[in-house]
Design an enzyme around this catalytic site. Sequence first.
Site, short mmCIF file in Angstrom:
data_model
loop_
_atom_site.label_atom_id
_atom_site.label_comp_id
_atom_site.label_asym_id
_atom_site.label_seq_id
_atom_site.Cartn_x
_atom_site.Cartn_y
_atom_site.Cartn_z
N ASP A 1 3.98 -3.15 -0.92
CA ASP A 1 3.27 -3.89 -2.21
C ASP A 1 4.35 -4.49 -3.13
OD1 ASP A 1 1.42 -4.14 -4.36
OD2 ASP A 1 0.16 -2.62 -3.65
N HIS B 1 11.97 -14.74 5.74
CA HIS B 1 11.59 -14.75 7.01
C HIS B 1 10.49 -13.92 7.40
CE1 HIS B 1 15.47 -16.67 8.14
NE2 HIS B 1 16.17 -15.97 7.21
#
Length: 447
Positions: free
Chosen positions: A219, A294
């Site tokens: 989160d 990435h």
Amino acid sequence: MQLKTLFLGLGWLSVCWAQLADTTDYPIGPLTSSSTKWAKKVCDITDYGAVADGATDSGPAILAAFNACSSGGVVNIPLGTFALATWVTLNGGSAWAINLEGIIVRTGTAGGNMIYIEHSTDFEIYSSRGEGAMQGYGYQFHEQGEYGPRLLRLYDVTNFAIHDIALVDSPAFHLTLDTCNQGEVYNLIIRGGNEGGLDGIDLWGFDIWVHDVEVTNKDECVTVKSPANHILVENVYCNWSGGCAMGSLGTNTDISKVVYQNIYTVNSNQMFMFKSNGGNGTVTEVTLENFIGHENAYSLYIDAYWSSETLAAGDGVLYNSITFKDWTGTCLNGAQRPPLYVLCPSTQPCTNIIIEDFAMWTESGSTEYYKCADAWGSGYCLKAGSAHTEYGTVTSTVTSAPSGYSATTMPGQLTAGLGLTTSIAIPTVPNTFFPGATPATARVYGS
Ligand SMILES: *[C@@H]1O[C@H](CO)[C@@H](O)[C@H](O)[C@H]1NC(C)=O
Ligand SMILES: *[C@@H]1O[C@H](CO)[C@@H](O)[C@H](O)[C@H]1NC(C)=O
């Protein structure tokens, strides 16, 4: 730490310091040095009944030590494992510190906040040897599909620092700064379980500098909420997380002068997301610079129709003067989810959004697309001009890798999320949080 000193030492950062308010009037960090606090008084929790046996509740001892040292001194939590069965609220206090040398482990099961510090000033929580930690054993809740208490929450705290500690496996949020001002958070590592609801750092207030932080969870990594202004966040490693964000934003949003820079994000939901659904008020003068990503689902993302948030009253939050600059790396699947996605309220189109040097390529397939809706400004699919009217959705397809997209990776990236059913180990605070960057403030010990 007086920002003036930092300003002189780190001249190249002056542009960013301008994002923080006048540092003469608003010094950041504790006003009294830790050595002065140590010299004044030391309240060791073992003198107030705490036992380093991992079983005896140290809650009452921490409170008693705080009461004895709250007008100046150090609450010392020495080496060893101290159980926390009952939560502590430390109210008031000035020119004081908590030296967390040992480890606080959760044994109680109540909700709320394990350590809650409020209405305090000139405060520091740190580990002088850089090994202190709070271990929440959140997995004991998560394996049952439940959440428990948050680890550490500060409310109405001014001139503070939190540094050189680890916050591990919170049953809920890890660190919340609620209405806090003139503070610094640095050299901090957060390791939480791989699910939502286990936020890393959530903050709102003014004049806050967060730097050299690593977060694992699923989160919020480092997220700014409203109201907030003069916030600088830099050298952050979201090492398998949800990603950094602003929000969720609703009515009366009031955020300005925020800089995020040197943010490395891997295996997260997004690299940065603004999230709102309806609402009103403004987000303005925000710069998001030098981001590397990435394996993220989304990358640059404004979502003014965020479906996880209940629709708030208003025509929409006004996003104005937001600059994205120097974004490189790759995203998971750019044909499925656009790496550049600016979705503004049709009843309150974004204005003066600037996207420069955005070079991100997809990890699967050979095309990706950009998507903008009701977004005015310059760069990519944004619409130029001063009309600022509703225009619907515009997409553009990219069929070859943007030049310069290739970006380095951090060492030791996670290859899987951390456990929800097994304990998460306490990590060491690392020495780098962004490729090539060393912490702005040296580690307190060793390194
Ligand atoms: C936002 O909406 C609320 C409720 O409708 C209203 O009271 C408030 O004045 C509005 N605020 C701004 C900044 O427009
Ligand atoms: C990222 O997290 C993994 C797993 O906890 C850890 O092994 C690795 O050292 C972390 N990377 C860095 C650079 O801290």
